[in-house]
Scaffold this motif. Structure first.
Motif, mmCIF file in Angstrom:
data_model
loop_
_atom_site.group_PDB
_atom_site.id
_atom_site.type_symbol
_atom_site.label_atom_id
_atom_site.label_comp_id
_atom_site.label_asym_id
_atom_site.label_seq_id
_atom_site.Cartn_x
_atom_site.Cartn_y
_atom_site.Cartn_z
ATOM 1 N N ALA A 1 72.192 -10.696 40.366
ATOM 2 C CA ALA A 1 72.729 -11.550 41.075
ATOM 3 C C ALA A 1 72.545 -13.033 40.634
ATOM 4 N N PRO A 2 73.524 -14.047 40.496
ATOM 5 C CA PRO A 2 73.360 -15.515 40.125
ATOM 6 C C PRO A 2 72.375 -16.047 40.964
ATOM 7 N N GLU A 3 72.430 -15.899 42.355
ATOM 8 C CA GLU A 3 71.553 -16.574 43.171
ATOM 9 C C GLU A 3 70.005 -16.323 42.757
ATOM 10 N N ARG A 4 69.397 -15.205 42.289
ATOM 11 C CA ARG A 4 68.381 -14.836 42.164
ATOM 12 C C ARG A 4 67.804 -15.958 40.914
ATOM 13 N N GLN A 5 68.661 -16.120 39.931
ATOM 14 C CA GLN A 5 68.164 -17.222 38.986
ATOM 15 C C GLN A 5 67.708 -18.572 39.720
ATOM 16 N N GLU A 6 68.621 -18.768 40.356
ATOM 17 C CA GLU A 6 68.458 -20.157 41.210
ATOM 18 C C GLU A 6 67.137 -20.252 42.136
ATOM 19 N N PHE A 7 67.040 -18.996 42.644
ATOM 20 C CA PHE A 7 65.727 -19.021 43.660
ATOM 21 C C PHE A 7 64.296 -18.951 42.633
ATOM 22 N N LEU A 8 64.696 -18.375 41.307
ATOM 23 C CA LEU A 8 63.309 -18.246 40.353
ATOM 24 C C LEU A 8 63.067 -19.596 40.087
ATOM 25 N N GLU A 9 64.107 -20.325 39.880
ATOM 26 C CA GLU A 9 63.923 -21.744 39.025
ATOM 27 C C GLU A 9 63.042 -22.586 40.248
ATOM 28 N N LYS A 10 63.429 -22.414 41.369
ATOM 29 C CA LYS A 10 62.843 -23.327 42.397
ATOM 30 C C LYS A 10 61.391 -22.907 42.924
ATOM 31 N N ALA A 11 61.274 -21.260 42.687
ATOM 32 C CA ALA A 11 59.839 -20.586 43.292
ATOM 33 C C ALA A 11 58.773 -20.997 42.782
ATOM 34 N N SER A 12 57.548 -21.410 43.393
ATOM 35 C CA SER A 12 56.302 -21.557 42.874
ATOM 36 C C SER A 12 55.458 -20.243 42.750
ATOM 37 N N GLU A 13 54.505 -20.164 42.034
ATOM 38 C CA GLU A 13 53.705 -18.829 41.810
ATOM 39 C C GLU A 13 53.421 -18.577 43.246
ATOM 40 N N ALA A 14 52.809 -19.530 43.815
ATOM 41 C CA ALA A 14 52.468 -19.283 45.446
ATOM 42 C C ALA A 14 53.482 -18.644 46.205
ATOM 43 N N PHE B 1 54.047 -14.960 44.959
ATOM 44 C CA PHE B 1 53.008 -14.144 45.265
ATOM 45 C C PHE B 1 52.990 -13.634 46.834
ATOM 46 N N THR B 2 53.278 -14.662 47.847
ATOM 47 C CA THR B 2 53.416 -14.715 49.163
ATOM 48 C C THR B 2 54.225 -13.254 49.528
ATOM 49 N N ASN B 3 55.387 -13.281 48.807
ATOM 50 C CA ASN B 3 56.347 -12.116 49.139
ATOM 51 C C ASN B 3 55.690 -10.880 48.732
ATOM 52 N N LEU B 4 54.988 -10.695 47.471
ATOM 53 C CA LEU B 4 54.115 -9.572 47.447
ATOM 54 C C LEU B 4 53.148 -9.144 48.299
ATOM 55 N N ALA B 5 52.324 -10.368 48.547
ATOM 56 C CA ALA B 5 51.193 -10.372 49.627
ATOM 57 C C ALA B 5 51.582 -9.577 50.860
ATOM 58 N N LEU B 6 52.779 -9.778 51.487
ATOM 59 C CA LEU B 6 53.616 -9.538 52.572
ATOM 60 C C LEU B 6 53.904 -8.046 52.609
ATOM 61 N N VAL B 7 54.309 -7.737 51.396
ATOM 62 C CA VAL B 7 54.630 -6.317 51.405
ATOM 63 C C VAL B 7 53.343 -5.315 51.279
ATOM 64 N N ILE C 1 50.260 -1.039 31.373
ATOM 65 C CA ILE C 1 50.650 -2.118 30.633
ATOM 66 C C ILE C 1 50.471 -3.284 31.549
ATOM 67 N N CYS C 2 49.363 -4.311 31.202
ATOM 68 C CA CYS C 2 49.447 -5.346 32.029
ATOM 69 C C CYS C 2 50.595 -6.372 31.949
ATOM 70 N N THR C 3 51.318 -6.754 32.973
ATOM 71 C CA THR C 3 52.266 -7.531 33.015
ATOM 72 C C THR C 3 52.111 -8.872 33.611
ATOM 73 N N TYR C 4 50.968 -8.943 34.476
ATOM 74 C CA TYR C 4 50.878 -10.259 35.224
ATOM 75 C C TYR C 4 49.352 -10.395 35.591
ATOM 76 N N ILE C 5 48.808 -11.452 35.465
ATOM 77 C CA ILE C 5 47.439 -11.856 36.180
ATOM 78 C C ILE C 5 47.582 -13.342 36.566
ATOM 79 N N SER C 6 47.165 -13.487 37.801
ATOM 80 C CA SER C 6 47.352 -14.712 38.728
ATOM 81 C C SER C 6 46.608 -15.918 38.134
ATOM 82 N N SER C 7 47.130 -17.048 38.250
ATOM 83 C CA SER C 7 46.413 -18.076 37.566
ATOM 84 C C SER C 7 45.094 -18.382 38.060
#
Length: 343
Positions: A96-109, A112-118, A292-298
């Motif tokens: 979806a095109p809107e996903r790229q727009e969302f990612l460009e504006k989203a910070s790591e925090a 990560f908040t979206n992940l933590a809520l799940v 496979i390690c894909t992400y470690i938080s800052s």
């Protein structure tokens, strides 16, 4: 503890003591990683994680890294594989095109908040059948973090003690954890940990690890890469609502750095040699796991890893795990025994 609680616990441990232990079962890793360490991340990406043939998928689920674990084998109906269905839904959403727009504006925090809520919604770390309703949310939240902030970590940040927060592993869901003992009447999974410690590995321990591998060729190839340290997977069970029991599988781990275009990622290859489970110690065990390690938080406190079949594993770093074990009343090193429980 009450006399009734202790009697129930003793009865359960008596049962566990006579459960046959799978001391020589072999579990195969996806060979693509071992035979071609220069292969790209494409081999592990979601869209290639599951073959379309039901027979092939069934075979893969039995033989892949997130296969049956220590207790033995299992087979489940591929039509009920909610993880792969979640991956397909998310794969389409990623276009979806809107996903790229969302990612460009989203910070790591933000991501990560979206992940933590799940994680907060989960009943049992993603392992219970009820938690499968969260797989689509978790897959999307993890993919967002991986796509924007993933693969940007130092290899040494992988070592340490980690608590499992969430997984989409079919094996863990089928087994109810690491050992399968949480399926025993009166037992409940309370926590799981992964310890990757940069400790010296005695040559006899490494030789034992090589001897558990499926082929001489595979052992010869692995022998050229010295282990990075010791690996321990820990499971904490609560028995009849009172006593806590600690099971663990021990071995070595090897870190493999692989370059995929401009990205570099690390595979954590764990080879198990022995286990303490069901009150018994130092039992020979033969299993293997690749993540496979894909992400470690800052802040280095959280980690996302994937199995070769795409299963997610979300971890949180624990600074003093031995102290935590002490507060639980379980051994700091090694699994629970009759003496440690009732001594």
């Amino acid at each position: 503890r009450s006399p009734i609680g202790m009697a129930a616990t003793i009865a359960l441990f008596s049962l566990l003591h006579f459960i046959p232990q799978a001391t020589s079962t072999k579990f195969s890793l996806r060979k693509s990683f071992i035979t071609n360490r220069g292969s790209t991340l494409q081999n592990f990406k979601i869209r290639n994680a599951f073959p379309t043939s039901k027979i092939a998928r069934k075979k893969l689920c039995v033989n892949a890294e997130d296969g049956p674990g220590f207790r033995g084998s299992f087979v489940f109906n591929p039509d009920e594989d909610v993880k792969s269905k979640a991956e397909e839904v998310v794969k389409e959403a990623m276009k979806a095109p809107e996903r790229q727009e969302f990612l460009e504006k989203a910070s790591e925090a933000d991501l990560f908040t979206n992940l933590a809520l799940v994680i907060k919604e989960a009943e049992l770390y993603g392992i219970s059948n009820k938690d499968t309703r969260l797989y689509i949310k978790m897959e999307k939240a993890a993919k967002d973090l991986e796509d924007k902030y993933g693969y940007n970590y130092a290899q040494e940040d992988i070592a340490g003690d980690w608590r499992l927060l969430f997984t989409t592993s079919d094996a863990y869901r089928q087994m109810g954890g690491m050992s399968g003992l949480s399926k025993t009447p009166g037992s409940t999974l309370k926590a799981m940990y992964q310890q990757l410690r940069r400790e010296s590995v005695p040559s006899n321990v490494f030789s034992t690890a090589l001897a558990t591998l499926d082929s001489i060729e595979e052992a010869e190839q692995i022998s050229k890469t010295p282990p990075n340290g010791t690996s321990t997977t820990v499971e904490i069970l609560q028995v009849f609502g009172s006593a806590l029991v600690k099971n663990e599988m021990r071995g070595v781990f090897i870190l493999d750095r692989i370059k995929d275009g401009e990205r570099e990622y690390t595979g954590v290859d764990q080879i198990v040699t022995e286990a303490d489970t069901g009150g018994q110690q130092n039992m020979p065990a033969s299993s293997r796991a690749l993540q496979i390690c894909t992400y470690i938080s800052s802040d280095k406190q959280f980690r996302i890893s994937r199995s070769p079949t795409g299963s997610l594993f979300i971890f949180q770093r624990i600074d003093d795990l031995e102290s935590d074990f002490g507060k639980m009343g379980v051994p700091a090193r090694g699994g629970s025994t009759w003496g440690s429980m009732f001594g």
